[in-house]
Design a protein around this motif. Sequence first.
Motif, PDB file in Angstrom:
ATOM      1  N   LEU A 395       0.831  -1.208   0.014  1.00 55.06           N
ATOM      2  CA  LEU A 395      -0.157   0.082  -0.017  1.00 55.06           C
ATOM      3  C   LEU A 395       0.811   1.267  -0.007  1.00 55.06           C
ATOM      4  O   LEU A 395       0.563   2.172  -0.644  1.00 55.06           O
ATOM      5  N   ARG A 396       1.954   1.213   0.724  1.00 53.52           N
ATOM      6  CA  ARG A 396       2.752   2.531   0.682  1.00 53.52           C
ATOM      7  C   ARG A 396       3.454   2.561  -0.574  1.00 53.52           C
ATOM      8  O   ARG A 396       3.887   3.754  -1.018  1.00 53.52           O
ATOM      9  N   GLY A 397       3.668   1.423  -1.437  1.00 54.95           N
ATOM     10  CA  GLY A 397       4.090   1.332  -2.758  1.00 54.95           C
ATOM     11  C   GLY A 397       3.466   2.366  -3.665  1.00 54.95           C
ATOM     12  O   GLY A 397       4.065   2.792  -4.794  1.00 54.95           O
ATOM     13  N   VAL A 398       2.087   2.568  -3.462  1.00 51.55           N
ATOM     14  CA  VAL A 398       1.072   3.411  -4.437  1.00 51.55           C
ATOM     15  C   VAL A 398       0.779   4.687  -3.710  1.00 51.55           C
ATOM     16  O   VAL A 398      -0.069   5.459  -4.120  1.00 51.55           O
ATOM     17  N   THR A 399       1.469   4.951  -2.300  1.00 49.85           N
ATOM     18  CA  THR A 399       0.906   6.107  -1.591  1.00 49.85           C
ATOM     19  C   THR A 399       1.988   7.409  -1.750  1.00 49.85           C
ATOM     20  O   THR A 399       2.950   7.059  -1.645  1.00 49.85           O
ATOM     21  N   ARG A 400       1.230   8.338  -2.229  1.00 45.92           N
ATOM     22  CA  ARG A 400       2.214   9.469  -2.033  1.00 45.92           C
ATOM     23  C   ARG A 400       2.344  10.346  -0.779  1.00 45.92           C
ATOM     24  O   ARG A 400       1.351  10.105   0.123  1.00 45.92           O
ATOM     25  N   GLU A 401       3.216  11.288  -0.739  1.00 43.33           N
ATOM     26  CA  GLU A 401       3.278  11.994   0.835  1.00 43.33           C
ATOM     27  C   GLU A 401       1.986  12.582   1.046  1.00 43.33           C
ATOM     28  O   GLU A 401       1.601  12.869   2.078  1.00 43.33           O
ATOM     29  N   SER A 402       1.204  13.262  -0.154  1.00 45.90           N
ATOM     30  CA  SER A 402       0.047  14.090  -0.094  1.00 45.90           C
ATOM     31  C   SER A 402      -1.083  13.060   0.208  1.00 45.90           C
ATOM     32  O   SER A 402      -2.109  13.537   0.587  1.00 45.90           O
ATOM     33  N   ASP A 403      -0.853  11.820   0.182  1.00 40.44           N
ATOM     34  CA  ASP A 403      -2.194  10.573   0.563  1.00 40.44           C
ATOM     35  C   ASP A 403      -2.239  10.325   1.716  1.00 40.44           C
ATOM     36  O   ASP A 403      -1.172  10.756   2.598  1.00 40.44           O
ATOM     37  N   LEU A 404      -3.130   9.618   2.169  1.00 42.31           N
ATOM     38  CA  LEU A 404      -3.231   8.963   3.474  1.00 42.31           C
ATOM     39  C   LEU A 404      -3.464   7.522   3.302  1.00 42.31           C
ATOM     40  O   LEU A 404      -4.779   7.308   2.843  1.00 42.31           O
ATOM     41  N   ALA A 405      -2.751   6.626   3.951  1.00 41.18           N
ATOM     42  CA  ALA A 405      -3.266   5.091   4.013  1.00 41.18           C
ATOM     43  C   ALA A 405      -3.504   4.811   5.420  1.00 41.18           C
ATOM     44  O   ALA A 405      -2.450   5.038   6.333  1.00 41.18           O
ATOM     45  N   VAL A 406      -4.576   4.114   5.653  1.00 43.33           N
ATOM     46  CA  VAL A 406      -4.894   3.957   7.115  1.00 43.33           C
ATOM     47  C   VAL A 406      -5.207   2.448   6.980  1.00 43.33           C
ATOM     48  O   VAL A 406      -5.818   1.806   6.114  1.00 43.33           O
ATOM     49  N   ARG A 407      -4.885   1.718   8.143  1.00 41.71           N
ATOM     50  CA  ARG A 407      -5.537   0.479   8.575  1.00 41.71           C
ATOM     51  C   ARG A 407      -6.939   0.666   9.310  1.00 41.71           C
ATOM     52  O   ARG A 407      -6.672   1.254  10.526  1.00 41.71           O
ATOM     53  N   VAL A 408      -7.938   0.589   8.752  1.00 38.30           N
ATOM     54  CA  VAL A 408      -9.233   0.810   9.360  1.00 38.30           C
ATOM     55  C   VAL A 408      -9.420  -0.143  10.420  1.00 38.30           C
ATOM     56  O   VAL A 408     -10.046   0.027  11.476  1.00 38.30           O
ATOM     57  N   GLY A 409      -9.138  -1.558  10.299  1.00 40.00           N
ATOM     58  CA  GLY A 409      -9.339  -2.517  11.327  1.00 40.00           C
ATOM     59  C   GLY A 409      -9.361  -3.772  10.487  1.00 40.00           C
ATOM     60  O   GLY A 409      -9.588  -4.009   9.472  1.00 40.00           O
ATOM     61  N   GLY A 410      -8.828  -4.965  11.389  1.00 42.03           N
ATOM     62  CA  GLY A 410      -8.948  -6.300  10.877  1.00 42.03           C
ATOM     63  C   GLY A 410      -8.059  -6.178   9.490  1.00 42.03           C
ATOM     64  O   GLY A 410      -6.797  -5.773   9.374  1.00 42.03           O
ATOM     65  N   GLU A 411      -8.637  -6.788   8.460  1.00 37.48           N
ATOM     66  CA  GLU A 411      -7.909  -6.875   6.931  1.00 37.48           C
ATOM     67  C   GLU A 411      -8.427  -5.851   6.192  1.00 37.48           C
ATOM     68  O   GLU A 411      -8.244  -5.973   4.906  1.00 37.48           O
ATOM     69  N   GLU A 412      -8.970  -4.543   6.843  1.00 38.88           N
ATOM     70  CA  GLU A 412      -9.558  -3.684   5.874  1.00 38.88           C
ATOM     71  C   GLU A 412      -8.587  -2.454   6.103  1.00 38.88           C
ATOM     72  O   GLU A 412      -8.241  -2.039   6.994  1.00 38.88           O
ATOM     73  N   PHE A 413      -8.590  -1.939   4.563  1.00 37.74           N
ATOM     74  CA  PHE A 413      -7.506  -0.681   4.868  1.00 37.74           C
ATOM     75  C   PHE A 413      -8.239   0.424   3.879  1.00 37.74           C
ATOM     76  O   PHE A 413      -9.313   0.176   3.208  1.00 37.74           O
ATOM     77  N   LEU A 414      -7.869   1.710   4.173  1.00 36.67           N
ATOM     78  CA  LEU A 414      -8.634   2.743   3.443  1.00 36.67           C
ATOM     79  C   LEU A 414      -7.147   3.785   2.957  1.00 36.67           C
ATOM     80  O   LEU A 414      -6.383   4.030   3.540  1.00 36.67           O
ATOM     81  N   LEU A 415      -7.604   3.769   1.530  1.00 37.42           N
ATOM     82  CA  LEU A 415      -6.520   4.799   0.894  1.00 37.42           C
ATOM     83  C   LEU A 415      -6.909   6.104   0.436  1.00 37.42           C
ATOM     84  O   LEU A 415      -8.056   6.000  -0.309  1.00 37.42           O
ATOM     85  N   VAL A 416      -6.777   7.158   0.805  1.00 30.06           N
ATOM     86  CA  VAL A 416      -7.460   8.533   0.628  1.00 30.06           C
ATOM     87  C   VAL A 416      -6.323   8.988  -0.240  1.00 30.06           C
ATOM     88  O   VAL A 416      -5.184   9.418  -0.018  1.00 30.06           O
ATOM     89  N   LEU A 417      -6.601   9.444  -1.710  1.00 31.00           N
ATOM     90  CA  LEU A 417      -5.956  10.107  -2.640  1.00 31.00           C
ATOM     91  C   LEU A 417      -6.334  11.416  -2.955  1.00 31.00           C
ATOM     92  O   LEU A 417      -7.105  11.875  -3.411  1.00 31.00           O
ATOM     93  N   ALA A 418      -5.181  12.207  -2.667  1.00 34.52           N
ATOM     94  CA  ALA A 418      -5.560  13.839  -3.018  1.00 34.52           C
ATOM     95  C   ALA A 418      -5.310  14.207  -4.186  1.00 34.52           C
ATOM     96  O   ALA A 418      -4.240  13.350  -5.038  1.00 34.52           O
TER      97      ALA A 418
END
Length: 490
Positions: A395-418
């Motif tokens: 997930l970090r590999g597709v995340t820029r400094e301006s984005d936000l990658a979060v572990r929401v819980g369990g096996e679920e993640f959220l990626l916010v792309l600015a």
Amino acid sequence: MRELLALHRLRLGDFKEAVQQGLLALEALTSSGDLLRQSKVHCTLALAFTDTGLKEQALQHVLAAIEAARDCGNTTAEFWALSRSSTVHGSMGDLARGVELGRQALALSRTLDDPEVNFVALNNLSDSCLEAARVQRVQGLNPSPTLHWGLSLVREAVAVAHAQGHTFFETIALTNLVSILIELDEHDEAREQAGRSKALANVNGFHNLEVNNDAQLAEVVRAEGHLDDATAMMEAQLADPSLDNDPPLLIRLHESLFEMHKESGRFERALAHHEKLHALTLNMTTQTAEIQSQMLINTMGIEQANHEAERSQLEAEMLRIRAEELEQQANTDPLTRLPNRRALDRELPNLMDRAQDLAQPLCAAMIDMDHFKRVNDVHGHGIGDQVLAEMATLLRGVTRESDLAVRVGGEEFLLVLADTSPAQAEKVCERLIASVRGFAWGDLAEGLACTASVGLAARQTSESVAQWLARADAALYAAKNGGRDRVVAA
């Protein structure tokens, strides 16, 4: 009882007694392990030390207040600690940190159903914006964005106080509103709001605030260039004997009169006000030094320590670093080292505000590991944890400094792309699931293979955060129902 005495003495301006009672209260509360009340007392002590210029001691207590509030898990106490911390950093001249802490306090207040907390967060942050803007002006920077942000905050503070029928809060917020309007050269509205504030103060007997409103009205007249009228208003105000109990306002008036008489060529009168200004300032400095001395003596006696200046600075710096570490830990998922849901609640409003201010698109991708329960059941939870950690790396590999990658819980993640269009976001998500599909999962456990599903939604201007993320979540379910290992856009 001692904690209440400390707070009461603080409100009366008896800082020496407030500190003595507060430190004695801390001794008892430390023994009992009551973290919530410890946090409250630390906040009281921080304000007492701030108001008397003992900034290092104030910093120590706000950091302790934040730590105690977080350790006991009380969100309201954490809000007050952050709010007091903003005040302390502002008094130390670290206005940027003060504004940032105020922003954190405001974000926290939005999660609490408490009008007083919401008002304090809005009003204090608007005041921090005003101070920051004044410094920006002196530095030759453009203060307008900061002032307009502060203006929107204080207008909301006025509305909150008015809706609650809290006239004292409303009067205070109106006073801050006038100060910002003066800085923005909005003289007509500044005069109108100052009159409104003065009327409220007069009706409710808030004499000190009413006197301050008169000074603000004179400042409006001065800002409009009518020096003689402003001078006459301030000279008349000096005749009010109640001002003897308000040295800061007296200093402000004499300073303004000195500047205006000097600008108008009335040098003898300017000199007279300068001499009074000097005498008042010297007297306040002397009184403050005496209070500081007594407070430090009391502190040393109660704490049984002889702190040298260099050691105090070092300890304050160590505490500051520790507080930052605690803040980082509180906002980080320990397994994946990604930001957690708490960090999402703090950072997402900033991303949304920036996107709205710059008219940029914002996309949310809900990501879920497919058949993750099967991974745990077949290969064990240890391998499941490794899968999640590797997923975070992908997930970090597709995340820029301006984005936000979060572990929401369990096996679920959220990626916010600015600043990312839906089409661009879809390409990013396709790259992500391709990297998941192609990863050498077999190196972790024989026969292991993993894929992920993604639901994508671009935020619409009119919708709330909950509605936006709900659409992304619905798209994720569609991806699951459609066969998994795919991206579905809402």
